[in-house]
Enzyme design. Structure first.
Site, mmCIF file in Angstrom:
data_model
loop_
_atom_site.group_PDB
_atom_site.id
_atom_site.type_symbol
_atom_site.label_atom_id
_atom_site.label_comp_id
_atom_site.label_asym_id
_atom_site.label_seq_id
_atom_site.Cartn_x
_atom_site.Cartn_y
_atom_site.Cartn_z
ATOM 1 N N CYS A 1 0.889 -1.152 0.000
ATOM 2 C CA CYS A 1 0.000 0.000 0.000
ATOM 3 C C CYS A 1 0.928 1.202 0.000
ATOM 4 O O CYS A 1 1.564 1.502 1.007
ATOM 5 C CB CYS A 1 -0.906 0.028 1.227
ATOM 6 S SG CYS A 1 -1.855 1.557 1.339
ATOM 7 N N CYS B 1 -0.675 4.250 2.516
ATOM 8 C CA CYS B 1 -0.490 4.140 3.971
ATOM 9 C C CYS B 1 -0.165 2.701 4.338
ATOM 10 O O CYS B 1 0.994 2.337 4.373
ATOM 11 C CB CYS B 1 -1.672 4.694 4.745
ATOM 12 S SG CYS B 1 -3.286 4.124 4.218
ATOM 13 N N SER B 2 -1.159 1.876 4.557
ATOM 14 C CA SER B 2 -0.866 0.504 4.966
ATOM 15 C C SER B 2 -2.087 -0.373 4.821
ATOM 16 O O SER B 2 -2.312 -1.268 5.617
ATOM 17 C CB SER B 2 -0.401 0.479 6.411
ATOM 18 O OG SER B 2 -1.432 1.044 7.205
ATOM 19 N N CYS B 3 -2.913 -0.118 3.803
ATOM 20 C CA CYS B 3 -4.100 -0.934 3.591
ATOM 21 C C CYS B 3 -3.661 -2.387 3.420
ATOM 22 O O CYS B 3 -2.659 -2.664 2.761
ATOM 23 C CB CYS B 3 -4.854 -0.457 2.350
ATOM 24 S SG CYS B 3 -5.395 1.265 2.504
#
Lengths: 205, 116
Positions: free
Chosen positions: A114, A117-119
């Protein structure tokens, strides 16, 4: 050097409660405001934390992958409509995001990132490991996936294409790794034990 | 990145600090109850992370929840769900409560100390 070893008393002695860290206190402040306004319910917060600590995690994804390896119909369903196939195993929800499964073959190796961000596919893998959240991984894997893979200890043949899938708030990816050599005789439950978290993100085989 | 990478999973806790769990759960609940969409959250959080990276934050993921907290605070303030002064005042009130509560006793916020 000459410090007597009993000379490590705490600030202000141990008579008051241990002061939480600066961010922990800021979170308490947020929580206090939101509770007062009735915007969050402590029981709902506890339930959510319990889910992430105890109920979702890479064992879910491993179960789905092992099922795909042993059940061609399920695999076809997973590749065609991962949200529905995973939901049939009870792996669903969180943000109602759309799941997509991508299959590794001799010709193609898939990796997931991602960049924003950090999906991450929470229902099947739980919360992401620290390296997945790192700026280093997020920025580099799209530019030099092969070099990043080498750092994970994975060397692919020159001819293998590497596809990098960028997750979003709406679309989350699950990699179906190739079945490991020498595991042909194992049953679904035994196979699930062999599927590593990193292989389902494409950072391992 | 793989140097600090524990490649097996089982022993790794979902959250390494209790406040990580709290800030995560608060954010998710607010989104679930419609105060912002998850897309709005990820865009805002992504921007905060990018700014942190430009400011020289560590690139190994260790500052992840620090950035998350900054993002939630600013989103709450921007959306009118919390006020910056109130947050600062409550943080001070909690600090004082911890310092004044005897070790082993439950720490409670006195309403009198509460500026909201």
């Amino acid at each position: 050097m000459n410090k007597p070893d009993h000379d490590h008393h705490h600030h202000g002695s141990a008579t008051h409660s241990l002061l939480p860290s600066d961010p922990a206190l800021r979170v308490k402040a947020i929580e206090t405001i939101l509770l007062e306004k009735g915007l969050v319910d402590p029981d709902a917060l506890d339930a959510l934390i319990d889910t992430f600590q105890n109920k979702v995690g890479p064992r879910n994804g491993a179960q789905a992958v092992a099922k795909a390896w042993t059940d061609p119909e399920f695999k076809a369903w997973l590749l065609d409509d991962a949200s529905a196939a995973l939901s049939s195993l009870g792996f669903t929800g969180m943000q109602g995001e759309h799941m997509v499964a991508v299959e590794n073959t001799e010709a193609v190796h898939n990796m997931v990132v991602c960049t924003l961000c950090s999906c991450y596919p929470w229902p099947v893998l739980g919360l992401p490991p620290q390296w997945y959240k790192s700026e280093a991984y997020r920025s580099r894997v799209v530019i030099e996936p092969r070099a990043v893979l080498e750092e994970f200890g994975v060397s692919l043949p020159e001819g293998t294409e590497i596809r990098v899938w960028d997750s979003t708030a709406e679309i989350r990816y699950l990699v179906i790794p190739m079945q490991l050599e020498g595991t042909e005789g194992l049953n679904e439950a035994e196979l699930a034990e062999r599927v590593s978290r990193d292989s389902m993100v494409g950072a391992a085989l | 990145m793989p140097e600090q990478l524990p490649s097996q999973v089982s022993a790794e806790p979902a959250f390494s600090e209790p406040w990580h769990a709290q800030v995560f759960a608060i954010t998710m609940r607010l989104s679930q109850s419609g105060h912002f969409t998850w897309t709005e959250w990820t865009e805002h959080f992504g921007a905060v992370q990018a700014a942190a990276a430009r400011d020289g934050a560590p690139d190994d993921g260790s500052g992840y929840y620090d950035a998350w907290l900054v993002a939630l605070e600013s989103l709450l303030i921007k959306g009118g769900l919390a006020d910056a002064d109130a947050l600062a005042g409550l943080k001070d009130a909690w600090t004082e409560a911890y310092l004044k509560t005897a070790h082993g006793e439950p720490v409670e916020l006195k309403q009198a100390a509460n500026p909201v």
